[in-house]
Write a protein that holds these residues in place. Structure first.
Motif, mmCIF file in Angstrom:
data_model
loop_
_atom_site.group_PDB
_atom_site.id
_atom_site.type_symbol
_atom_site.label_atom_id
_atom_site.label_comp_id
_atom_site.label_asym_id
_atom_site.label_seq_id
_atom_site.Cartn_x
_atom_site.Cartn_y
_atom_site.Cartn_z
ATOM 1 N N HIS A 98 0.836 -1.202 0.000
ATOM 2 C CA HIS A 98 0.000 0.000 0.000
ATOM 3 C C HIS A 98 0.871 1.252 0.000
ATOM 4 O O HIS A 98 0.544 2.235 -0.672
ATOM 5 C CB HIS A 98 -0.931 -0.008 1.228
ATOM 6 C CG HIS A 98 -2.201 -0.749 0.999
ATOM 7 N ND1 HIS A 98 -3.347 -0.138 0.543
ATOM 8 C CD2 HIS A 98 -2.509 -2.064 1.143
ATOM 9 C CE1 HIS A 98 -4.306 -1.027 0.432
ATOM 10 N NE2 HIS A 98 -3.831 -2.199 0.794
ATOM 11 N N ILE A 110 -10.932 8.004 -2.034
ATOM 12 C CA ILE A 110 -10.033 8.305 -3.155
ATOM 13 C C ILE A 110 -9.781 9.801 -3.286
ATOM 14 O O ILE A 110 -8.640 10.235 -3.502
ATOM 15 C CB ILE A 110 -10.612 7.743 -4.472
ATOM 16 C CG1 ILE A 110 -10.757 6.226 -4.379
ATOM 17 C CG2 ILE A 110 -9.709 8.124 -5.647
ATOM 18 C CD1 ILE A 110 -11.409 5.596 -5.592
ATOM 19 N N ILE A 122 -7.070 3.298 -11.075
ATOM 20 C CA ILE A 122 -6.097 4.303 -10.646
ATOM 21 C C ILE A 122 -4.682 3.900 -11.040
ATOM 22 O O ILE A 122 -3.911 4.706 -11.571
ATOM 23 C CB ILE A 122 -6.198 4.515 -9.113
ATOM 24 C CG1 ILE A 122 -7.559 5.100 -8.752
ATOM 25 C CG2 ILE A 122 -5.076 5.437 -8.620
ATOM 26 C CD1 ILE A 122 -7.846 5.107 -7.265
ATOM 27 N N TRP A 127 -7.387 11.189 -0.625
ATOM 28 C CA TRP A 127 -6.059 10.625 -0.884
ATOM 29 C C TRP A 127 -5.399 11.305 -2.072
ATOM 30 O O TRP A 127 -4.225 11.697 -2.003
ATOM 31 C CB TRP A 127 -6.167 9.126 -1.161
ATOM 32 C CG TRP A 127 -4.920 8.595 -1.805
ATOM 33 C CD1 TRP A 127 -3.732 8.294 -1.209
ATOM 34 C CD2 TRP A 127 -4.729 8.343 -3.211
ATOM 35 N NE1 TRP A 127 -2.814 7.874 -2.143
ATOM 36 C CE2 TRP A 127 -3.400 7.894 -3.374
ATOM 37 C CE3 TRP A 127 -5.561 8.450 -4.327
ATOM 38 C CZ2 TRP A 127 -2.893 7.557 -4.637
ATOM 39 C CZ3 TRP A 127 -5.056 8.118 -5.570
ATOM 40 C CH2 TRP A 127 -3.727 7.676 -5.712
ATOM 41 N N PHE A 128 -6.141 11.471 -3.153
ATOM 42 C CA PHE A 128 -5.570 12.074 -4.361
ATOM 43 C C PHE A 128 -5.196 13.533 -4.131
ATOM 44 O O PHE A 128 -4.120 13.974 -4.555
ATOM 45 C CB PHE A 128 -6.569 11.960 -5.515
ATOM 46 C CG PHE A 128 -6.027 12.449 -6.822
ATOM 47 C CD1 PHE A 128 -5.141 11.667 -7.549
ATOM 48 C CD2 PHE A 128 -6.382 13.687 -7.326
ATOM 49 C CE1 PHE A 128 -4.630 12.110 -8.764
ATOM 50 C CE2 PHE A 128 -5.879 14.145 -8.529
ATOM 51 C CZ PHE A 128 -4.997 13.350 -9.248
ATOM 52 N N PRO A 142 -0.144 12.242 1.173
ATOM 53 C CA PRO A 142 -1.136 11.213 0.837
ATOM 54 C C PRO A 142 -1.253 10.194 1.968
ATOM 55 O O PRO A 142 -0.253 9.776 2.543
ATOM 56 C CB PRO A 142 -0.554 10.582 -0.433
ATOM 57 C CG PRO A 142 0.920 10.785 -0.300
ATOM 58 C CD PRO A 142 1.098 12.111 0.396
ATOM 59 N N TRP A 144 0.333 3.690 -3.240
ATOM 60 C CA TRP A 144 -0.445 4.911 -3.019
ATOM 61 C C TRP A 144 0.385 6.083 -2.507
ATOM 62 O O TRP A 144 -0.164 7.162 -2.296
ATOM 63 C CB TRP A 144 -1.591 4.609 -2.057
ATOM 64 C CG TRP A 144 -2.324 3.369 -2.427
ATOM 65 C CD1 TRP A 144 -2.503 2.259 -1.654
ATOM 66 C CD2 TRP A 144 -2.975 3.077 -3.673
ATOM 67 N NE1 TRP A 144 -3.203 1.301 -2.323
ATOM 68 C CE2 TRP A 144 -3.518 1.775 -3.577
ATOM 69 C CE3 TRP A 144 -3.149 3.789 -4.864
ATOM 70 C CZ2 TRP A 144 -4.220 1.186 -4.617
ATOM 71 C CZ3 TRP A 144 -3.848 3.187 -5.910
ATOM 72 C CH2 TRP A 144 -4.371 1.915 -5.774
ATOM 73 N N MET A 150 -7.016 4.184 1.196
ATOM 74 C CA MET A 150 -7.222 3.326 0.027
ATOM 75 C C MET A 150 -7.474 1.868 0.388
ATOM 76 O O MET A 150 -7.718 1.046 -0.497
ATOM 77 C CB MET A 150 -5.993 3.417 -0.887
ATOM 78 C CG MET A 150 -5.715 4.817 -1.409
ATOM 79 S SD MET A 150 -7.052 5.459 -2.435
ATOM 80 C CE MET A 150 -6.953 4.372 -3.852
ATOM 81 N N LYS A 202 -9.166 0.541 -7.716
ATOM 82 C CA LYS A 202 -7.712 0.487 -7.581
ATOM 83 C C LYS A 202 -7.046 0.177 -8.925
ATOM 84 O O LYS A 202 -6.027 0.784 -9.276
ATOM 85 C CB LYS A 202 -7.327 -0.581 -6.548
ATOM 86 C CG LYS A 202 -7.716 -0.234 -5.113
ATOM 87 C CD LYS A 202 -7.278 -1.334 -4.155
ATOM 88 C CE LYS A 202 -7.622 -0.961 -2.715
ATOM 89 N NZ LYS A 202 -7.221 -2.031 -1.759
ATOM 90 N N PRO A 248 -2.185 6.540 2.684
ATOM 91 C CA PRO A 248 -2.488 5.246 2.055
ATOM 92 C C PRO A 248 -3.581 4.468 2.772
ATOM 93 O O PRO A 248 -4.201 3.581 2.184
ATOM 94 C CB PRO A 248 -1.148 4.511 2.112
ATOM 95 C CG PRO A 248 -0.405 5.137 3.246
ATOM 96 C CD PRO A 248 -0.829 6.582 3.253
#
Length: 230
Positions: free
Chosen positions: A3, A158, A186, A161-162, A170, A7, A175, A183, A172
């Protein structure tokens, strides 16, 4: 660790490759910075495929901006409930995704079925179309599987996080509960950006502003006297 890599580390690796690749391509291959139009070789499939793909992509891109970059409290402040937002996203996202995918399939079929175009295609041309197909298929699948009223609300996972990527924070953990199809979409999208500078897709970064002040190209029909002279 997986992860953390997917991410946190991977998005920034892609960003480095993307920026470095674009700069390198511009410095060493400006002549190849083009769509390499094949309109002279085949027009009908290109007209339908390109129109469907690009117009569908405009709405798909708009939906991503609305859902990923705009925080949920903004919609709440405007009186837009989660249920209403979900219906709008599905109502516009699915048709736009299908239209764009149809256009992309036409372009891919044209690329491999028309002999003259296939012979003039490079590996990067096929690679770009394959990556685009994967991104479109995973994105459309994630949207269709999310049609149910109790669908997954990516604006709580999402989206933050983005947005965290932009200010280097970010998370993780956000996610972990994201469904597999999201997933895959992305990861494939980031992978597309990694190969982006090395394909004809770089033309999307160019705006032909010089065309606004460029003189018109004048075409004149050749007269009879000119024919006799030749």
């Amino acid at each position: 660790m997986i992860h953390q890599f997917l991410w946190v580390i991977y998005p920034y690796l892609v960003l480095i490759v993307f920026i470095g690749g674009v700069i390198f391509r511009y410095q060493h291959d400006q002549f190849g910075w083009t769509t390499k139009s094949s309109e002279m070789l085949e027009k009908k499939k290109l007209a339908y495929g390109s129109s469907f793909f690009h117009w569908g992509l405009v709405f798909v891109f708009g939906g991503h901006v609305m859902g990923i970059l705009i925080p949920e409290p903004v919609y709440t402040g405007l009186g837009i409930s989660e249920h209403l937002y979900h219906n709008i996203a599905i109502g516009f996202g699915v048709p736009a995704g299908i239209i764009s995918l149809i256009g992309l399939v036409i372009l891919f079929y044209r690329r491999i079925s028309v002999k003259r175009i296939r012979y003039t295609s490079s590996v990067s041309d096929i690679l770009a179309l394959v990556f685009l197909l994967i991104v479109m298929l995973t994105g459309l699948s994630a949207t269709i599987f999310n049609i149910t009223p109790e669908g997954f609300d990516y604006r709580k996972t999402i989206s933050p996080w983005f947005r965290g990527l932009f200010y280097f924070q970010p998370n993780p953990l956000l996610m972990e509960t994201v469904p597999l199809w999201f997933k895959m979409h992305i990861i494939s999208a980031f992978s597309l950006f990694a190969v982006f500078p090395f394909t004809r897709l770089v033309h999307a970064l160019s705006m032909p502003l010089k065309y606004l002040r460029r003189s018109y190209v004048i075409y004149r029909k050749r007269g009879r006297k000119m024919d006799e002279h030749l």
